[in-house]
Design a protein around this motif. Structure first.
Motif, PDB file in Angstrom:
ATOM      1  N   UNK A  48       0.836  -1.202   0.000  1.00 40.09           N
ATOM      2  CA  UNK A  48       0.000   0.000   0.000  1.00 40.09           C
ATOM      3  C   UNK A  48       0.872   1.255   0.000  1.00 40.09           C
ATOM      4  N   UNK A  49       1.905   1.262   0.821  1.00 36.35           N
ATOM      5  CA  UNK A  49       2.786   2.426   0.894  1.00 36.35           C
ATOM      6  C   UNK A  49       3.565   2.588  -0.414  1.00 36.35           C
ATOM      7  N   UNK A  50       3.946   1.483  -1.036  1.00 32.59           N
ATOM      8  CA  UNK A  50       4.580   1.562  -2.352  1.00 32.59           C
ATOM      9  C   UNK A  50       3.659   2.205  -3.372  1.00 32.59           C
ATOM     10  N   UNK A  51       2.382   1.841  -3.320  1.00 30.36           N
ATOM     11  CA  UNK A  51       1.379   2.433  -4.216  1.00 30.36           C
ATOM     12  C   UNK A  51       1.230   3.933  -3.937  1.00 30.36           C
ATOM     13  N   UNK A  52       1.176   4.298  -2.664  1.00 29.93           N
ATOM     14  CA  UNK A  52       1.071   5.718  -2.296  1.00 29.93           C
ATOM     15  C   UNK A  52       2.301   6.476  -2.788  1.00 29.93           C
ATOM     16  N   UNK A  65      15.996   5.199  -1.548  1.00 24.96           N
ATOM     17  CA  UNK A  65      14.663   5.324  -0.938  1.00 24.96           C
ATOM     18  C   UNK A  65      14.089   3.950  -0.602  1.00 24.96           C
ATOM     19  N   UNK A  66      14.332   2.993  -1.490  1.00 29.07           N
ATOM     20  CA  UNK A  66      13.863   1.626  -1.236  1.00 29.07           C
ATOM     21  C   UNK A  66      14.482   1.076   0.047  1.00 29.07           C
ATOM     22  N   UNK A  67      15.790   1.273   0.211  1.00 28.39           N
ATOM     23  CA  UNK A  67      16.463   0.802   1.414  1.00 28.39           C
ATOM     24  C   UNK A  67      15.934   1.505   2.654  1.00 28.39           C
ATOM     25  N   UNK A 129       8.254  -5.859  -1.886  1.00 24.75           N
ATOM     26  CA  UNK A 129       7.121  -4.953  -2.077  1.00 24.75           C
ATOM     27  C   UNK A 129       7.588  -3.559  -2.469  1.00 24.75           C
ATOM     28  N   UNK A 130       8.646  -3.064  -1.838  1.00 22.76           N
ATOM     29  CA  UNK A 130       9.148  -1.721  -2.150  1.00 22.76           C
ATOM     30  C   UNK A 130      10.010  -1.703  -3.409  1.00 22.76           C
ATOM     31  N   UNK A 131      10.464  -2.845  -3.841  1.00 16.10           N
ATOM     32  CA  UNK A 131      11.328  -2.910  -5.016  1.00 16.10           C
ATOM     33  C   UNK A 131      10.582  -3.307  -6.265  1.00 16.10           C
TER      34      UNK A 131
END
Length: 150
Positions: A48-52, A65-67, A129-131
């Protein structure tokens, strides 16, 4: 960047706590739903935060930023779970488990190893998820591969 990383981490904390509450309510009706929430909830919150992030920044997070998102979200996940475990321990939820073991600590060791395995699994699920998932979502939403840092 339009927003600081800390705002995304705050959103993660709120989304994760919300999902924990949701899984707790569901587990009142379905006995197996609570245990799956331990691994699924932080992964869904990270998605969800990745989508935001993609919608607010109009791009996928770069490696730095991913890290930062992964480590920050993982720290929040660990802090919340350690706090919940401490509350359960103080409340006597583990009293029978440790009294049956005769004080040998075998059960505590097994539970600790299982907890560490879950933490490792959750860390890599958040990283994914973030990558990769966020980059694919950015590509789909924005239609421009140059903005996805691939």
């Amino acid at each position: 960047m339009n927003r600081p990383i800390s705002s995304y981490l705050l959103f993660f904390a709120l989304a994760y706590v919300g999902m924990l509450i949701l899984f707790a309510i569901i587990s009142m009706f379905l006995s197996s739903a609570g245990s799956s929430g331990t691994v699924i909830a932080p992964f869904l919150a990270a998605m969800i935060i990745g989508e935001v992030f993609v919608k607010k920044e109009s791009r996928a997070p770069n490696d730095e930023e991913r890290n930062a998102l992964t480590l920050g979200s993982f720290f929040i996940f660990v802090a919340i779970n350690v706090a919940l475990l401490a509350l359960a321990f103080v409340g006597g939820a583990f009293g029978d488990v440790f009294s049956e073991a005769g004080g040998s600590g075998t059960i505590a060791t097994i539970l600790s190893v299982l907890l560490l395995v879950v933490f490792v699994i959750v860390f890599f699920m958040m990283r994914w998820a973030y990558g990769g998932l966020t980059r694919k979502r950015a590509e789909k939403l924005l239609g421009d591969r140059n903005n996805t840092f691939d």
